[in-house]
Write a protein that holds these residues in place. Structure first.
Motif, PDB file in Angstrom:
ATOM      1  N   ASP A  85      30.448  -4.050 -48.320  1.00 27.26           N
ATOM      2  CA  ASP A  85      30.879  -4.518 -49.641  1.00 27.26           C
ATOM      3  C   ASP A  85      29.882  -5.478 -50.287  1.00 27.26           C
ATOM      4  O   ASP A  85      29.709  -5.468 -51.506  1.00 27.26           O
ATOM      5  N   GLY A  86      29.206  -6.300 -49.481  1.00 32.34           N
ATOM      6  CA  GLY A  86      28.274  -7.267 -50.054  1.00 32.34           C
ATOM      7  C   GLY A  86      26.876  -6.733 -50.283  1.00 32.34           C
ATOM      8  O   GLY A  86      26.011  -7.452 -50.791  1.00 32.34           O
ATOM      9  N   ASP A  87      26.649  -5.467 -49.931  1.00 38.55           N
ATOM     10  CA  ASP A  87      25.297  -4.904 -50.019  1.00 38.55           C
ATOM     11  C   ASP A  87      24.996  -4.245 -51.349  1.00 38.55           C
ATOM     12  O   ASP A  87      23.847  -3.870 -51.612  1.00 38.55           O
ATOM     13  N   TYR A  88      26.005  -4.058 -52.176  1.00 40.58           N
ATOM     14  CA  TYR A  88      25.770  -3.390 -53.460  1.00 40.58           C
ATOM     15  C   TYR A  88      26.658  -4.020 -54.531  1.00 40.58           C
ATOM     16  O   TYR A  88      27.620  -4.745 -54.229  1.00 40.58           O
ATOM     17  N   ALA A  89      26.321  -3.746 -55.783  1.00 42.08           N
ATOM     18  CA  ALA A  89      27.110  -4.258 -56.909  1.00 42.08           C
ATOM     19  C   ALA A  89      27.151  -3.195 -57.998  1.00 42.08           C
ATOM     20  O   ALA A  89      26.165  -2.498 -58.248  1.00 42.08           O
ATOM     21  N   VAL A  90      28.311  -3.074 -58.647  1.00 44.76           N
ATOM     22  CA  VAL A  90      28.484  -2.140 -59.750  1.00 44.76           C
ATOM     23  C   VAL A  90      28.947  -2.923 -60.964  1.00 44.76           C
ATOM     24  O   VAL A  90      30.030  -3.511 -60.974  1.00 44.76           O
ATOM     25  N   GLY A  92      29.542  -2.098 -64.654  1.00 39.34           N
ATOM     26  CA  GLY A  92      29.597  -1.042 -65.653  1.00 39.34           C
ATOM     27  C   GLY A  92      28.814   0.163 -65.170  1.00 39.34           C
ATOM     28  O   GLY A  92      29.115   0.767 -64.149  1.00 39.34           O
ATOM     29  N   GLU A  93      27.754   0.515 -65.929  1.00 38.46           N
ATOM     30  CA  GLU A  93      26.901   1.632 -65.552  1.00 38.46           C
ATOM     31  C   GLU A  93      25.708   1.195 -64.703  1.00 38.46           C
ATOM     32  O   GLU A  93      24.924   2.026 -64.255  1.00 38.46           O
ATOM     33  N   VAL A  94      25.547  -0.116 -64.523  1.00 34.89           N
ATOM     34  CA  VAL A  94      24.407  -0.640 -63.775  1.00 34.89           C
ATOM     35  C   VAL A  94      24.799  -0.813 -62.307  1.00 34.89           C
ATOM     36  O   VAL A  94      25.739  -1.541 -61.984  1.00 34.89           O
ATOM     37  N   ILE A  95      24.062  -0.144 -61.420  1.00 37.59           N
ATOM     38  CA  ILE A  95      24.330  -0.211 -59.988  1.00 37.59           C
ATOM     39  C   ILE A  95      23.102  -0.789 -59.288  1.00 37.59           C
ATOM     40  O   ILE A  95      21.969  -0.397 -59.586  1.00 37.59           O
ATOM     41  N   THR A  96      23.323  -1.717 -58.388  1.00 37.69           N
ATOM     42  CA  THR A  96      22.246  -2.232 -57.553  1.00 37.69           C
ATOM     43  C   THR A  96      22.704  -2.164 -56.092  1.00 37.69           C
ATOM     44  O   THR A  96      23.885  -2.288 -55.793  1.00 37.69           O
ATOM     45  N   ALA A  97      21.739  -1.954 -55.210  1.00 38.00           N
ATOM     46  CA  ALA A  97      22.015  -1.914 -53.766  1.00 38.00           C
ATOM     47  C   ALA A  97      20.866  -2.644 -53.088  1.00 38.00           C
ATOM     48  O   ALA A  97      19.924  -2.027 -52.587  1.00 38.00           O
ATOM     49  N   GLU A  98      20.954  -3.965 -53.093  1.00 39.32           N
ATOM     50  CA  GLU A  98      19.821  -4.815 -52.739  1.00 39.32           C
ATOM     51  C   GLU A  98      19.242  -4.496 -51.367  1.00 39.32           C
ATOM     52  O   GLU A  98      18.028  -4.341 -51.215  1.00 39.32           O
ATOM     53  N   TYR A  99      20.095  -4.381 -50.360  1.00 42.71           N
ATOM     54  CA  TYR A  99      19.590  -4.171 -49.000  1.00 42.71           C
ATOM     55  C   TYR A  99      18.828  -2.856 -48.892  1.00 42.71           C
ATOM     56  O   TYR A  99      17.683  -2.805 -48.420  1.00 42.71           O
ATOM     57  N   LEU A 100      19.451  -1.777 -49.336  1.00 43.36           N
ATOM     58  CA  LEU A 100      18.815  -0.468 -49.200  1.00 43.36           C
ATOM     59  C   LEU A 100      17.594  -0.335 -50.104  1.00 43.36           C
ATOM     60  O   LEU A 100      16.612   0.311 -49.743  1.00 43.36           O
ATOM     61  N   GLU A 101      17.647  -0.934 -51.274  1.00 42.68           N
ATOM     62  CA  GLU A 101      16.476  -0.899 -52.155  1.00 42.68           C
ATOM     63  C   GLU A 101      15.289  -1.594 -51.494  1.00 42.68           C
ATOM     64  O   GLU A 101      14.144  -1.122 -51.594  1.00 42.68           O
ATOM     65  N   LYS A 102      15.539  -2.694 -50.808  1.00 41.13           N
ATOM     66  CA  LYS A 102      14.460  -3.391 -50.093  1.00 41.13           C
ATOM     67  C   LYS A 102      13.904  -2.528 -48.973  1.00 41.13           C
ATOM     68  O   LYS A 102      12.695  -2.506 -48.728  1.00 41.13           O
ATOM     69  N   GLN A 103      14.787  -1.800 -48.261  1.00 41.27           N
ATOM     70  CA  GLN A 103      14.324  -0.928 -47.194  1.00 41.27           C
ATOM     71  C   GLN A 103      13.474   0.217 -47.758  1.00 41.27           C
ATOM     72  O   GLN A 103      12.453   0.600 -47.174  1.00 41.27           O
ATOM     73  N   VAL A 104      13.901   0.758 -48.885  1.00 43.95           N
ATOM     74  CA  VAL A 104      13.131   1.817 -49.540  1.00 43.95           C
ATOM     75  C   VAL A 104      11.763   1.294 -49.964  1.00 43.95           C
ATOM     76  O   VAL A 104      10.728   1.933 -49.743  1.00 43.95           O
ATOM     77  N   ASP A 105      11.765   0.117 -50.586  1.00 40.44           N
ATOM     78  CA  ASP A 105      10.495  -0.486 -51.028  1.00 40.44           C
ATOM     79  C   ASP A 105       9.553  -0.680 -49.845  1.00 40.44           C
ATOM     80  O   ASP A 105       8.351  -0.405 -49.938  1.00 40.44           O
ATOM     81  N   PHE A 106      10.099  -1.164 -48.730  1.00 39.20           N
ATOM     82  CA  PHE A 106       9.264  -1.385 -47.553  1.00 39.20           C
ATOM     83  C   PHE A 106       8.710  -0.069 -47.025  1.00 39.20           C
ATOM     84  O   PHE A 106       7.514   0.048 -46.726  1.00 39.20           O
ATOM     85  N   ALA A 107       9.576   0.932 -46.874  1.00 46.82           N
ATOM     86  CA  ALA A 107       9.136   2.221 -46.336  1.00 46.82           C
ATOM     87  C   ALA A 107       8.011   2.805 -47.183  1.00 46.82           C
ATOM     88  O   ALA A 107       7.016   3.313 -46.650  1.00 46.82           O
ATOM     89  N   ALA A 108       8.156   2.737 -48.502  1.00 45.83           N
ATOM     90  CA  ALA A 108       7.134   3.293 -49.387  1.00 45.83           C
ATOM     91  C   ALA A 108       5.829   2.502 -49.302  1.00 45.83           C
ATOM     92  O   ALA A 108       4.743   3.085 -49.216  1.00 45.83           O
ATOM     93  N   SER A 109       5.928   1.182 -49.292  1.00 46.04           N
ATOM     94  CA  SER A 109       4.717   0.355 -49.284  1.00 46.04           C
ATOM     95  C   SER A 109       4.017   0.387 -47.931  1.00 46.04           C
ATOM     96  O   SER A 109       2.792   0.221 -47.851  1.00 46.04           O
TER      97      SER A 109
END
Length: 432
Positions: A85-90, A92-109
């Motif tokens: 529950d604390g890993d993402y936020a919704v 309205g139409e704006v969605i963020t998923a801070e933990y997974l986005e950081k993991q994606v950023d790391f994997a790509a970089s």
């Protein structure tokens, strides 16, 4: 007052136009109207083009990045968390998923090729009885736009019991949130979960953005893992049959999408008591089960795991994925480095790193990737699978000998030595 007070008769109008001053007035008015019309046309046209450009830009932003599979062993990041529950936020139409986005950023970089994303059934099922996939779609899109391939895991772990009214306490395996294969959970919630996934992400599979979907069964996310022996009932043979049946039901439902089987470690002390995965050829028998995933334990024999995984996958034109996990946080051990390189040398299609959950874990992954670059393993052409000879054994022999240690492993190692280090085909036949 007459109603036609402001109406000009044709004669009067002609008279007005015959007057030089009036004529100049009407000509000027006409020219002004023409110029105004031209300005309005240009402005409205530009506004329309702006809207069109914005729409195209939005469409491009949502378009998936599709790339062909490379001819080298790919590196994947395995994320087992990210939908709490604390890993993402919704908003309205704006969605963020801070933990997974950081993991994606790391994997790509860091120079990885893909990411394995585990989707908990508890996240998708809602308290009002509906389902919601919006955050999953956001995370998939985020990873795809970073250029990463995706493997999707369906975590069949209903820990929030209130979301699943048909479940009984007796359906849960002792001491875990895993569900026994005899439970109707597999016929109701698990199948709904898989069907909805297929409906939403079938196109992602068809264009190659998602390589495969892995349904999972235990709290370790594998089929018949040792510590979840309570998933099974009856004899060893019955346990194998239950494990295979439930996976195949989901594979049929997900067909023709490629399905992966996450089978835990092939070679370890649990293989002879409570492990359905020791009959890995049976698990992979469905046509669309094309990805065979193994978690080798570095204290055992990684070459054995590689030979069994490669044989099972390559015999059907599939893919072998190996996942390395047991490294202390922040420490790159000799056994982990050796194990990862062994997987590359054997020709694994995908090598996953599953201990990257924080900065310490990311430091481990970064160092391992650096070591692979130094040794020439990183993104070199993949080693083709050309086994030399064959070693066979049965599940009955495995059970009778209490595991792989002893006769089975000795036959395998003898063959490797005879082959000058080349791996043989390693075939397990289920006789139970």
């Amino acid at each position: 007052m007459p109603k036609n007070r402001f109406k000009l008769s044709p004669r009067l109008m002609m008279g007005q136009l015959s007057n030089p001053k009036q004529k100049r007035f009407w000509v000027a008015l006409t020219l002004f109207g023409s110029v105004l019309g031209l300005i309005l046309w240009k402005w409205l046209g530009k506004k329309g083009e702006t809207k069109k450009t914005a729409a195209v830009t939005k469409l491009a932003a949502n378009a998936r990045t599709v790339q062909p599979l490379p001819n080298y062993t790919m590196l994947f990041l395995d994320t087992l968390e990210g939908f709490s529950d604390g890993d993402y936020a919704v908003n309205g139409e704006v969605i963020t998923a801070e933990y997974l986005e950081k993991q994606v950023d790391f994997a790509a970089s860091a120079g990885m090729d893909g990411i394995l994303i585990a989707i908990p059934i508890d996240h998708v099922f809602q308290t009002d009885g509906t389902t919601n996939w919006k955050v999953v779609e956001h995370v998939f899109t985020y990873a795809n736009q970073k250029g990463l391939f995706i493997i999707a895991k369906l975590r069949m772990l209903p820990a929030k019991t209130y979301l699943f009214p048909l479940l009984n306490v007796a359906d849960y395996a002792g001491g875990s949130s895993s569900i026994k294969f005899t439970s109707p959970f597999w016929d109701t919630y698990a199948k709904q979960f898989a069907q909805e996934y297929k409906d939403r992400f079938g196109d992602w599979h068809r264009d190659g953005s998602i390589l495969c979907v892995m349904p999972t069964s235990s709290d370790q996310q594998e089929w018949g893992y040792n510590s979840a022996a309570g998933l099974h009932e009856g004899s060893y043979g019955q346990r194998i049959a239950q494990t295979v049946r439930r996976l195949h039901e989901l594979a049929d439902l997900l067909s023709p999408l490629y399905v992966g089987v996450d089978s835990g470690s092939f070679y370890d002390s649990g293989a002879a008591n409570g492990r359905g995965t020791s009959a890995v050829r049976d698990l992979a028998a469905k046509t669309n089960v094309m990805y065979i995933k193994d978690n080798p334990d570095h204290t055992y024999d990684i070459q054995f795991d590689s030979a069994l995984g490669l044989t099972t996958a390559k015999d059907k034109g599939g893919f072998y994925m190996v996942e390395h996990t047991n490294s202390p946080p922040g420490q790159v051990t000799e056994s982990v480095t050796r194990g990862v390189k062994t997987s590359f040398d054997a020709g694994a299609d995908i090598v996953g790193l599953a201990f990257v959950y924080d900065e310490a874990g990311q430091a481990v992954a970064t160092e391992i990737i650096g070591n692979l670059k130094t040794s020439g393993h990183y993104r070199r052409p993949k080693v083709a699978w050309h086994p030399v000879g064959e070693v066979t054994y049965t599940t009955g022999e495995l059970q009778a000998n209490g595991g792989y240690g002893g006769a089975i492993l000795n036959r395998f190692r003898d063959k490797v030595n005879q082959n000058g280090g080349k791996l043989p085909r390693l075939v397990v036949n289920n006789t139970l």
